[in-house]
Design an enzyme around this catalytic site. Structure first.
Site, PDB file in Angstrom:
ATOM      1  CE  LYS A  99      10.899   0.487  -0.746  1.00 28.35           C
ATOM      2  NZ  LYS A  99       9.573   0.723  -0.154  1.00 28.35           N
ATOM      3  CG  ASN A 100       8.516  -3.112  -0.423  1.00 28.60           C
ATOM      4  OD1 ASN A 100       8.851  -2.041   0.078  1.00 28.60           O
ATOM      5  ND2 ASN A 100       7.901  -3.199  -1.600  1.00 28.60           N
ATOM      6  NE  ARG A 102      -0.193   4.273   1.835  1.00 25.60           N
ATOM      7  CZ  ARG A 102      -0.650   3.078   2.121  1.00 25.60           C
ATOM      8  NH1 ARG A 102       0.134   2.035   2.051  1.00 25.60           N
ATOM      9  NH2 ARG A 102      -1.893   2.894   2.470  1.00 25.60           N
ATOM     10  CB  CYS A 129       1.520   8.569  -1.747  1.00 32.40           C
ATOM     11  SG  CYS A 129       1.125   7.408  -3.003  1.00 32.40           S
ATOM     12  NE  ARG A 179       0.413   3.226  -1.775  1.00 36.80           N
ATOM     13  CZ  ARG A 179       1.697   2.909  -1.623  1.00 36.80           C
ATOM     14  NH1 ARG A 179       2.616   3.827  -1.699  1.00 36.80           N
ATOM     15  NH2 ARG A 179       2.041   1.662  -1.410  1.00 36.80           N
ATOM     16  N   PRO A 180      -5.523   3.634   0.530  1.00 36.72           N
ATOM     17  CG  PRO A 180      -7.403   2.443  -0.151  1.00 36.72           C
ATOM     18  CD  PRO A 180      -6.214   3.164  -0.677  1.00 36.72           C
ATOM     19  CB  VAL A 181      -4.851   1.803   5.995  1.00 37.49           C
ATOM     20  CG1 VAL A 181      -3.467   2.161   5.472  1.00 37.49           C
ATOM     21  CG2 VAL A 181      -5.475   2.986   6.714  1.00 37.49           C
ATOM     22  CG  LEU A 219      -8.397  -4.036   2.270  1.00 36.14           C
ATOM     23  CD1 LEU A 219      -7.536  -4.568   1.130  1.00 36.14           C
ATOM     24  CD2 LEU A 219      -9.746  -4.747   2.274  1.00 36.14           C
ATOM     25  CG  ASP A 272       6.784  -1.654  -6.149  1.00 35.37           C
ATOM     26  OD1 ASP A 272       5.914  -0.776  -6.235  1.00 35.37           O
ATOM     27  OD2 ASP A 272       7.054  -2.236  -5.068  1.00 35.37           O
ATOM     28  NE  ARG A 331      10.232   6.297   0.574  1.00 40.77           N
ATOM     29  CZ  ARG A 331       9.009   5.953   0.197  1.00 40.77           C
ATOM     30  NH1 ARG A 331       8.373   6.672  -0.685  1.00 40.77           N
ATOM     31  NH2 ARG A 331       8.426   4.898   0.713  1.00 40.77           N
TER      32      ARG A 331
END
Ligand code: UD1
Length: 423
Positions: A22-23, A92, A116, A121-123, A125, A307, A399
């Site tokens: 998935k990722n 995300r 979430c 869960r910052p962005v 960066l 995970d 998902r």
């Protein structure tokens, strides 16, 4: 809303095939924005997150179709440069379109993801990286609004190793003018696979697989076909199924996986007493007579993946002793703990550390899945529990796990999906 009904205690054995990661897929799909034309991504898993990313790319003007596990994307028609909140709030990974849109079209409007179920869960960066490469970025009404004439290579040192930010900045830098060096880059296999995809498209990237990536920008890239790597988290989840609910004296053989990508997961399973046979593209597992307690601390690759933390706690719930599970990537990622407790697990949570005192048995109950990996851990616990477990809200599992109930049934599990009913 669908739920799973599991009648536990059926010992599992047999063979299961792992789907594409998935990722990895969620990074490859936005990368098609970087060069107009037709791509085929083989071994693409059939998952809700992949559908969400397909809808997002379609909303920008790409054509997306699928024939089983071949995903075809034609990115020639992109004419809108926005990732609306309705997509980003679902997933995300939608933020991955930021770098490619800016690199190719010089503009992007991407919703901020928000929180979430297990915390912020910052962005930051991602945003800092784009700024370092020369983008002008404003935050307006919940959106990242960004423009750039042409990215210019820069040195980017991440203070935290981030999978998403590394992927995003890498996709931005491949079309920049000059050289970009990313230090403390994520080394997860999904990032390595994205780097290989970009290289096949004509990008120049050195240091693939290491924590320092050196990217020499090129003027243009071209579409390619590519095969997605196997999902290491799905593979690990089935191995834990073998350890916690496997048949004594029999094996579960997890096929079409990449055992090298499993990192410490296989050795931790051996520490727990499972017997493993590791081949070039498979791992077979025989359950321990008695599950030994094994501590884990989540870490960046090739450490123990965050995970897999929820699934590990499910296994340790039935260990003959006490184990300490420390979550060092997402401190709040423990929504499965109260649900596992409903099945009889004995877990004390203090900040980011779970102390799991193994119990003799779990007993089926109704539980609620709260996110993707939490759902996987509840299913594992339900397979091992006495009696019937109902896992509600299984849309989370769709998902990230392709046909999980079918794969488990093929191993001998008694699990059915029921639609409708309670929330
Ligand atoms: C990816 C995976 C997710 C996995 C995670 C960690 C995808 C689609 N998702 O998520 O399944 O759990 O890696 O292996 O690939 N951080 C910041 N600022 C940022 C970005 C991240 O502080 O801008 C922090 C996060 O809060 C976290 C750490 O960095 O503590 C690692 O997160 P990151 O690797 O970015 O996770 P994702 O890419 O979102």
């Amino acid at each position: 809303m669908d739920k799973f009904v599991i009648r536990g205690g059926k010992p599992l054995s047999g063979t299961v095939r792992v789907s594409g990661a998935k990722n990895a897929t969620l990074a490859l799909m936005p990368a098609t924005i970087l060069a107009p034309g037709s791509y085929t991504l083989h071994n693409t898993p059939i998952l809700r997150d992949v559908t969400t990313m397909s809808r997002l790319l379609e909303s920008m003007g790409s054509a997306v179709s699928r024939e089983r596990h071949d995903l075809r994307i034609n990115s020639a028609g992109i004419s809108r440069f926005e990732a609306p909140y309705e997509h980003v709030k679902k997933m995300r990974a939608s933020v991955y379109v930021l770098g490619p849109l800016l690199a190719r079209y010089g503009q992007a409007r991407v919703s901020l993801p928000g929180g979430c179920a297990w915390g912020p869960r910052p962005v930051n960066l991602h945003i800092d990286g784009m700024r370092k490469l020369g983008a002008a970025i404003d935050l307006e009404a919940g959106y990242i609004v960004a423009t750039v004439k042409k990215f210019k290579g820069a040195r980017i040192l991440f203070d935290i190793s981030s999978v998403g930010a590394t992927g995003n900045v890498m996709m931005a830098a491949v079309l920049a003018k000059g050289t970009t060096v990313i230090e403390n880059a994520a080394m997860e296999p999904e990032i390595t696979s994205l780097a290989e995809f970009l290289t096949n498209m004509g990008a120049q990237i050195d240091g693939i697989g290491s924590s320092t990536l050196e990217i020499e920008g090129v003027d243009e890239l071209h579409p390619v076909d590519f095969t997605t790597i196997p999902d290491r988290i799905e593979a690990g989840t089935f191995l834990i199924a073998g350890a916690v609910a496997g048949k004594q004296g029999a094996k579960i053989r997890v096929e079409e996986c990449n055992p090298r990508h499993l990192g410490v997961v296989t050795s931790k399973l051996e520490d727990a007493g499972a017997k493993l046979e590791i081949g070039p593209d498979f791992v077979a597992i025989e359950p321990p007579d008695e599950i030994r307690p094994v501590n884990v601390t989540t870490a960046i690759y090739s450490g123990f993946p965050t995970d897999m933390q929820a699934q590990w706690i499910a296994l340790m719930s039935l260990a003959a002793g006490t184990s300490i599970i420390t979550e060092s990537i997402y401190f709040d990622r423990f929504t499965h703990v109260p649900e596992l407790s409903r099945l009889g697990a004995n877990i004390a949570l203090k900040k980011n550390v779970a102390t799991v005192i193994g119990v003799k048995e779990l007993v089926g109950a109704k539980v609620m899945s709260t996110d993707l990996r939490a759902s996987a851990s509840l299913i594992l616990a339900g397979l091992a529990a006495r009696g019937t477990t109902e896992v509600l809200r299984v849309y989370h599992i769709d998902r990230g796990y392709e046909s999980i109930e079918k794969k488990l049934r093929d191993l001998g599990a008694d699990i059915t999906r029921r639609s409708g009913g309670e929330f």
